[in-house]
Enzyme design. Structure first.
Site, PDB file in Angstrom:
ATOM      1  N   ASP A 549       0.837  -1.189   0.000  1.00  0.00           N
ATOM      2  CA  ASP A 549       0.000   0.000   0.000  1.00  0.00           C
ATOM      3  C   ASP A 549       0.881   1.251   0.000  1.00  0.00           C
ATOM      4  O   ASP A 549       1.834   1.350   0.776  1.00  0.00           O
ATOM      5  CB  ASP A 549      -0.889  -0.015   1.245  1.00  0.00           C
ATOM      6  CG  ASP A 549      -1.824   1.161   1.321  1.00  0.00           C
ATOM      7  OD1 ASP A 549      -2.729   1.236   0.484  1.00  0.00           O
ATOM      8  OD2 ASP A 549      -1.641   2.006   2.218  1.00  0.00           O
ATOM      9  N   GLU A 578       1.571   0.384  -4.914  1.00  0.00           N
ATOM     10  CA  GLU A 578       1.007   1.629  -5.442  1.00  0.00           C
ATOM     11  C   GLU A 578       2.102   2.696  -5.495  1.00  0.00           C
ATOM     12  O   GLU A 578       2.567   3.135  -4.432  1.00  0.00           O
ATOM     13  CB  GLU A 578      -0.116   2.135  -4.533  1.00  0.00           C
ATOM     14  CG  GLU A 578      -1.327   1.239  -4.459  1.00  0.00           C
ATOM     15  CD  GLU A 578      -2.363   1.806  -3.508  1.00  0.00           C
ATOM     16  OE1 GLU A 578      -3.470   2.109  -3.960  1.00  0.00           O
ATOM     17  OE2 GLU A 578      -2.061   1.965  -2.311  1.00  0.00           O
TER      18      GLU A 578
END
Length: 841
Positions: A549, A578
């Site tokens: 993340d 990400e």
């Protein structure tokens, strides 16, 4: 905090006009000259006063209870500062506020504050930079210059922050345990921090601070009250770094050894409790310092299941917190639990990983949330719905396969589980899991017995084993970029205050992750923590991959260290993340992954496919006039965009964040027929599944999953987030189409080339006006099909594709997809609106 001046005027006389306002600051009321807007129950007037006079980019974030927040400019002036006027509703009783710089670059005060609203309709308050109090009477506003923070950021330099100019900086005294003499001030340099506007003094000492004194310093100016100096960046020095330490509790039948890192503590105690609810410890065991900040003790006996905490004595305060390195914890994450991990293994557990992959581009990921998959499955036993064990229930409902049977039927190679490491959400509150707490502990909310700290481990292992037995790999969504708590509520901050989180010069938490704090992975012991944690999940749970993340918040050195560590354990592990942040600076953006075995999400292709995330932009698959160039770059694995190799790219059209693909289509095509929307859905996913790189599908997208237009359903509950299995029956044609495309991709390596040279040699775009069309040289990459042709039509009208000479076998058209022939074609082929074809010869 100690007052130093009676006002700004004295500072002006001493130091000149450059750093503070030229006139005394006199707070004033403005309620009498503010009109209440129509349709508002009243107004909230918030004054903001900065003694330094620097207001650039500072604004107010304000929200009502249960409502979304918004940024509000301090767009009005008084002689003392700036203020904002906010309309409020008749039924509102209070408003939450945060004073921030820019779009969360930093905060003035690091925590939420609440303002009670007056019943007469007008509420007026005053805020002062660096002061947590909310003043309701201007006469009470305190504008005296004060020290705000002091940090030891190198062995001989203290960073000192103040709200304004000190009247006599040369009078700074350095104390050790409250006494002067050991260290003298060699010089003081003054500057201004760009992020906070604070005046900053670099206090240079006559000699380096010793290891013994590093957490015993304080500063005083003249005869003022001492201000604690917190060790911060100095702790990155080798003398405080224990990269080889094995931290946490280590069980054996005869004893358990406990180790924790806290170089700023003068003592650490192990607290042992009789049970999870015991109000006080039954036993306190002093721990011994073994050097470089490590504390250790060994307790005899079989301690499996023992509940414990650590008590740190640092900076004059006793801090009790859970063990950040523990493997099990109580339901509230407040206490740790010793565990013999072998006793948590379910029947038949071997600890082995799932199916092996020859290369990362073989991975087809299906993203799911543990609770969503089974909570509304009527065929799943009620006690397993929404749990880890619900993941491995093979079900049948509404005439379709559900649960694990659905995953097997779909054919994806791996499931990506939204976070399952320990997070802070009550049992009765839905959450995606990004409120991270203890990173080595599986979340108890998904356990069949949440009150048993060890059951979650057993249940998660059973789910992983069941998925592996079904031939499905398991990828964990990991969130090492932030935690759900800070300061006194954080076990990280309590173990070593001001070390684990990024802070501005004055100690304010930075908000790189967009959720209130950001893990400082650039510091050696923080990086060690992350790397050790990733290794643990791979070794103990046998997982097959990790999705990071907001990997954009991490430094490249951390990402490389993760890759090196876990690839040594699992050479075929799947890694991706990400490449952006929650608003702070990006350290690991698209392109940084070049040459690493870390993939990043291809948001360029995502936006080309759908248009944008939640707005009105139309993409290639969602309306006419699409970005053909963006589709072509994505098809080629972004090797002419931001990647060296297609293994570094994750292609997708939707994920758990933002509008689902179906809801995005509904937003931009409200007048379209359901048939046309299904065509758009199939085309969008078809582009993903026939592009070079790793393929990623949002769970439920294969049957047109909807969340009713909710673009941020992290806590929206089951009604919004559940897998609607009846919908799978309704949209079975879409499901069969995606299932066929997955079979096509898995059967043909031409869609899964592993390096850029292969792509450049074997993928050729062909001239097809209005379409995106390309051929793949299957023979050159060992594909059973000698040549493959793929074409996409993203327009709302039929278009004709001129075929290269010869006969072609059609395997994908607007209605069906797979590997079996649907017929033969020669010369040209008509593509209906929003459709694709795949042919081979």
């Amino acid at each position: 905090m100690r007052r130093f001046l009676t006002g700004a005027v004295l500072a002006l006389l001493l130091f000149g006009l450059g750093d503070v306002q030229a006139k005394p600051l006199v707070p004033e009321r403005v309620a009498d000259r503010v009109d209440v807007p129509r349709n508002a129950g009243g107004v909230l007037i918030v004054h903001y006063i900065r003694p330094d006079g620097v207001y650039d980019d500072w604004n107010l974030w304000c929200w009502g209870e249960g409502a979304e927040g918004r940024g509000i400019a301090f767009d009005r002036r008084t002689g003392a500062g700036r203020y904002a006027v906010i309309p409020v509703g008749e039924q509102e009783r209070r408003r939450g506020i945060i004073v921030r710089k820019g779009n969360w670059t930093s905060r003035d005060i690091g925590h939420d504050r609440w303002i009670g609203l007056d019943e007469d309709g007008v509420t007026e308050v005053w805020l002062v930079s660096g002061e947590p109090r909310i003043f309701t009477d201007p006469a009470d506003v305190d504008l005296t210059v004060r020290l705000t923070a002091a940090f030891l950021d190198s062995s001989n330099t203290i960073t000192l922050c103040a709200t304004g100019l000190l009247d006599d900086a040369k009078a700074i005294r350095v104390l050790v345990d409250g006494a002067p003499g050991a260290y003298r001030v060699r010089g003081v340099d003054r500057s201004r921090d760009r992020g906070t506007g604070r005046l900053v003094y670099d206090v240079r000492l006559n000699k380096p601070v010793t290891t013994e004194d590093v957490a015993s310093l304080s500063l005083a100016v003249a005869d003022g009250e001492p201000l604690t100096v917190y060790a911060r960046d100095v702790l990155t020095e080798d003398r405080f770094t224990a990269l080889d330490a094995e931290l946490g509790s280590r069980w054996s039948p005869e004893s358990t050894t406990f180790r924790v890192w806290s170089p700023v503590s003068e003592s650490v105690d192990l607290l042992l409790y009789d049970d999870v609810d015991a109000p006080r410890p039954a036993r306190t065991v002093p721990m011994a310092s073994t050097g470089r900040g490590v504390w250790e003790t060994t307790v005899k006996g079989d301690l499996h299941g023992a509940v414990y905490c650590y008590a740190y004595q640092s900076y004059g305060k006793r801090r009790i917190a859970a063990d950040i390195n523990c493997y099990a914890a109580t339901l509230d994450s407040g206490r740790s639990v010793v565990v013999d991990l072998s006793r948590t293994n379910p029947d038949g557990w071997t600890g082995t990983s799932g199916p092996r992959l020859a290369q990362p581009t073989d991975e087809i990921v299906y993203e799911i949330h543990v609770r969503d998959l089974s909570i509304a499955d009527p065929s799943c036993p009620p006690e397993h719905r929404g749990t880890y064990l619900g993941l491995v229930h093979r079900g049948d409902a509404f005439g379709v396969k559900t649960g694990l049977a659905h995953l097997e039927e779909l054919g994806a190679t791996a499931v990506h589980l939204l976070p399952v490491h320990d997070f802070t959400a009550p049992l009765d509150q839905y959450n995606w899991g990004y409120w991270t707490a203890l990173f080595n502990v599986p979340e108890s909310n998904y356990s069949t017995n949440p009150h048993d700290p060890l059951q979650a481990i057993t249940d998660l292992k059973a789910a992983i084993a069941g998925l592996h037995d079904a031939g499905i790999r398991v990828i964990l969504d990991v969130v090492y970029n932030h935690t759900s708590s800070s300061f006194e509520y954080s076990p990280f901050d309590q173990s070593v205050p001001w070390y684990y989180f990024r802070t501005s010069v004055d100690g304010t938490l930075l908000n790189d992750a967009g959720v209130g704090n950001s893990i400082a992975d650039e510091r050696p012991m923080v990086r060690k923590y992350i790397v050790d944690s990733t290794k643990y999940w791979v070794s103990e749970y046998g997982i097959d991959g990790m999705r990071f993340d907001l990997i954009g918040t991490h430094h490249p050195e951390t990402v490389q260290a993760i890759c090196d560590a876990v690839l040594a354990i699992r050479p075929d592990i799947t890694l991706y993340g990400e490449p952006w942040t929650g608003g702070g600076p990006i350290h690991f953006g698209k392109g940084t992954q070049r040459g690493m075995r870390m993939g990043v999400f291809n948001d360029h292709l995502r936006n080309a496919i759908r248009g944008d995330l939640d707005g009105d932009a139309i993409g290639f698959a969602t309306g006419p006039g699409g970005d053909l160039g963006g589709i072509r770059r994505g098809v080629a694995g972004a090797i002419d965009d931001f990647a060296d190799e297609p293994i570094e790219v994750v292609n997708y059209a939707s994920a758990h964040d933002n509008l689902t693909l179906w809801d995005k289509i509904l937003r931009v095509q409200p007048e379209a027929t359901d048939e046309d929307r299904q065509s758009m859905q199939k085309l969008a996913l078809g582009v993903v599944l026939t592009s070079q790189g790793m393929a990623f599908l949002h769970g439920g997208s294969a049957f047109a999953r909807t969340k009713g237009g909710n673009h941020n359903s992290y806590n929206a509950g089951d009604d919004v987030n559940l897998f609607d299995w009846e919908r799978k029956s309704e949209y079975i044609d879409v499901f069969r189409y995606v299932q066929g495309l997955i079979e096509l991709r898995r059967s043909h390596p031409a869609f899964r080339m592993a390096d850029d040279a292969m792509v450049r040699r074997n993928l050729d775009f062909i001239d097809a006006p209005g379409l995106v069309a390309f051929t793949l040289d299957g023979a050159a990459v060992g594909d059973p099909w000698r040549q493959i042709l793929v074409a996409y039509n993203g327009e709302g009208r039929a278009q004709t594709l001129r075929l290269p000479g010869g006969d072609w076998n059609l395997v994908v058209d607007s209605e069906s997809a797979g590997v079996e022939s649907l017929g033969r074609a020669r010369g040209s082929l008509r593509l209906p609106a929003y459709s694709m074809v795949v042919l081979h010869r």
